[in-house]
Scaffold this active site. Structure first.
Site, PDB file in Angstrom:
ATOM      1  N   SER A  22      13.599  31.666   3.602  1.00  0.00           N
ATOM      2  CA  SER A  22      12.671  30.879   4.431  1.00  0.00           C
ATOM      3  C   SER A  22      13.150  30.806   5.877  1.00  0.00           C
ATOM      4  O   SER A  22      14.324  30.554   6.157  1.00  0.00           O
ATOM      5  CB  SER A  22      12.544  29.462   3.877  1.00  0.00           C
ATOM      6  OG  SER A  22      11.779  28.695   4.775  1.00  0.00           O
ATOM      7  N   SER A  24      11.796  28.581   7.882  1.00  0.00           N
ATOM      8  CA  SER A  24      11.464  27.227   8.352  1.00  0.00           C
ATOM      9  C   SER A  24      12.675  26.436   8.864  1.00  0.00           C
ATOM     10  O   SER A  24      12.556  25.741   9.883  1.00  0.00           O
ATOM     11  CB  SER A  24      10.735  26.449   7.253  1.00  0.00           C
ATOM     12  OG  SER A  24       9.479  27.036   7.033  1.00  0.00           O
ATOM     13  N   LYS A  73       3.178  25.385  -3.868  1.00  0.00           N
ATOM     14  CA  LYS A  73       2.062  24.879  -3.058  1.00  0.00           C
ATOM     15  C   LYS A  73       0.896  24.333  -3.897  1.00  0.00           C
ATOM     16  O   LYS A  73       0.306  23.320  -3.548  1.00  0.00           O
ATOM     17  CB  LYS A  73       1.542  25.969  -2.125  1.00  0.00           C
ATOM     18  CG  LYS A  73       2.484  26.296  -0.966  1.00  0.00           C
ATOM     19  CD  LYS A  73       1.812  27.314  -0.058  1.00  0.00           C
ATOM     20  CE  LYS A  73       2.645  27.628   1.155  1.00  0.00           C
ATOM     21  NZ  LYS A  73       1.911  28.445   2.134  1.00  0.00           N
ATOM     22  N   ASP A 110      -1.796  25.560   6.949  1.00  0.00           N
ATOM     23  CA  ASP A 110      -1.919  27.016   7.097  1.00  0.00           C
ATOM     24  C   ASP A 110      -3.226  27.403   7.796  1.00  0.00           C
ATOM     25  O   ASP A 110      -3.259  28.327   8.613  1.00  0.00           O
ATOM     26  CB  ASP A 110      -1.862  27.713   5.730  1.00  0.00           C
ATOM     27  CG  ASP A 110      -0.450  27.742   5.169  1.00  0.00           C
ATOM     28  OD1 ASP A 110       0.516  27.697   5.967  1.00  0.00           O
ATOM     29  OD2 ASP A 110      -0.295  27.806   3.932  1.00  0.00           O
ATOM     30  N   GLY A 136      -7.397  40.868   1.187  1.00  0.00           N
ATOM     31  CA  GLY A 136      -6.467  40.168   0.302  1.00  0.00           C
ATOM     32  C   GLY A 136      -7.131  38.939  -0.288  1.00  0.00           C
ATOM     33  O   GLY A 136      -8.153  38.461   0.237  1.00  0.00           O
ATOM     34  N   GLY A 138      -4.938  36.284  -2.016  1.00  0.00           N
ATOM     35  CA  GLY A 138      -3.900  35.349  -2.450  1.00  0.00           C
ATOM     36  C   GLY A 138      -4.040  34.016  -1.718  1.00  0.00           C
ATOM     37  O   GLY A 138      -5.098  33.710  -1.151  1.00  0.00           O
ATOM     38  N   ALA A 140      -2.720  32.925   1.069  1.00  0.00           N
ATOM     39  CA  ALA A 140      -2.931  33.019   2.521  1.00  0.00           C
ATOM     40  C   ALA A 140      -4.394  33.338   2.813  1.00  0.00           C
ATOM     41  O   ALA A 140      -5.000  32.770   3.732  1.00  0.00           O
ATOM     42  CB  ALA A 140      -2.024  34.077   3.120  1.00  0.00           C
ATOM     43  N   ILE A 219      -1.205  38.916   9.229  1.00  0.00           N
ATOM     44  CA  ILE A 219      -0.287  37.787   9.018  1.00  0.00           C
ATOM     45  C   ILE A 219       1.137  38.265   8.721  1.00  0.00           C
ATOM     46  O   ILE A 219       2.053  37.468   8.676  1.00  0.00           O
ATOM     47  CB  ILE A 219      -0.775  36.791   7.936  1.00  0.00           C
ATOM     48  CG1 ILE A 219      -0.665  37.373   6.533  1.00  0.00           C
ATOM     49  CG2 ILE A 219      -2.185  36.301   8.214  1.00  0.00           C
ATOM     50  CD1 ILE A 219      -0.614  36.285   5.484  1.00  0.00           C
ATOM     51  N   GLY A 242       1.323  38.257  13.560  1.00  0.00           N
ATOM     52  CA  GLY A 242       1.475  37.293  12.470  1.00  0.00           C
ATOM     53  C   GLY A 242       2.454  36.156  12.686  1.00  0.00           C
ATOM     54  O   GLY A 242       2.292  35.076  12.100  1.00  0.00           O
TER      55      GLY A 242
END
Ligand code: ATR
Length: 278
Positions: A22, A24, A73, A110, A136, A138, A140, A219, A242
């Site tokens: 991550s 973050s 999530k 997001d 896509g 998923g 995102a 992204i 992204g």
């Protein structure tokens, strides 16, 4: 803007499993230092079966909240006392706020991160986008479809390898192999798959079939300029990279926890991107 009641604790972190990749902690750590806060933001390895306990112990451990990443999530939804409208629409939480009484407020930033990123890089998208094509299906993709719908974009084509998954996101679902038919009417093309990421095959899309005013957004941020973005730029199309979605989705969480609206700068982009594990 949804506001969450908040208490002035000075710890936050990101829960995931695995969590070592991550970015973050590097991102929030930069802002904590920049704004001179006596605060911490740590990576919290939490196995799926421990999610509920980990969330419930945030309050007793003095956390103002946390981010959630894979695989938590969606699972976190049932452990929240209250959800923002966006978290409900997306069916996933990426930002948790611990309220004064210990109850948990779940938001999803997001969608906003995507819109902010696009708006900062290609402000004209708002007037030029009548039809968007999202590649896509998923998590995102779901957040981006919700974001675009909430901004009034009614024509959203979702193209996916598994067309059944695309059909769950949009009434206008196509197979990725048929994307050539959608491209001439696409004003905004968004890749949400991992194709084009380092170590993955590139996304094969013929950007010459897009209209001249089309915007291409990816992204994927490793590499920062993906083969898709490179091809779009070479054709003279506007592009949105992204990394900004990752940075802008973090702004609201930082504000919830630390009461400062942090800035997204080129220095921050470089700081975060240089932290990527090879
Ligand atoms: P996230 O939640 O991070 O968005 P995900 O749920 O793993 O990621 O979704 C990955 C997306 O990339 C899916 O749309 C997937 O297509 P399928 O639904 O058909 O699996 C797509 N994807 C991944 N690898 C792909 C590949 N090699 N070719 C085409 N699509 C691919």
């Amino acid at each position: 803007m949804t506001t969450a009641p908040h208490k002035p604790a000075l710890n936050a972190g990101v829960m995931g499993w695995p969590i070592s990749h991550s970015l973050s902690p590097r991102l929030h750590g930069y802002w904590i230092e920049q704004y001179g806060l006596e605060a911490g933001y740590t990576a919290l390895p939490v196995e799926p079966e421990n999610l509920e306990n980990a969330l419930l112990s945030l309050h007793t451990n003095g956390f103002a909240g946390c981010n959630l990443t894979l695989p938590h999530k969606e699972a976190a939804i049932e452990h929240m006392s209250e959800l923002s409208k966006t978290a409900r629409e997306i069916g996933a939480v990426n930002t948790v706020v611990v309220r004064e009484d210990g109850s948990l407020f779940g938001d999803n930033t997001d969608a906003e991160g995507f819109i902010q990123s696009l708006t900062h890089q290609c402000p004209e998208w708002k007037t030029t986008t009548k039809t968007a094509c999202v590649i896509g299906s998923g998590g995102a993709a779901k957040a981006i479809v919700v974001a675009l719908k909430n901004k009034g974009i009614d024509n959203i084509i979702v193209a996916n390898r598994t067309v059944e998954k695309a059909a769950a996101l949009s009434g206008n679902a196509i197979s990725l192999s048929d994307i050539g038919e959608a491209l001439p009417k696409t004003d905004l093309l968004v890749n949400t798959t991992s194709l084009g990421m380092a170590g993955q095959p590139p996304l094969e899309v013929d950007v010459t079939a897009l209209p001249e005013h089309a915007i291409v957004s990816d992204i994927v941020y490793n590499p920062r300029i993906t083969p898709l973005l490179k091809a779009a730029s070479a054709r003279g199309l506007k592009t949105a990279e992204g990394i900004d979605m990752l940075l802008y989705q973090a702004v609201r969480g930082f504000h919830y926890w630390f009461r400062i609206e942090p800035e997204v700068t080129e220095d921050l982009r470089i700081h975060v991107l240089t932290g990527m594990k090879k």
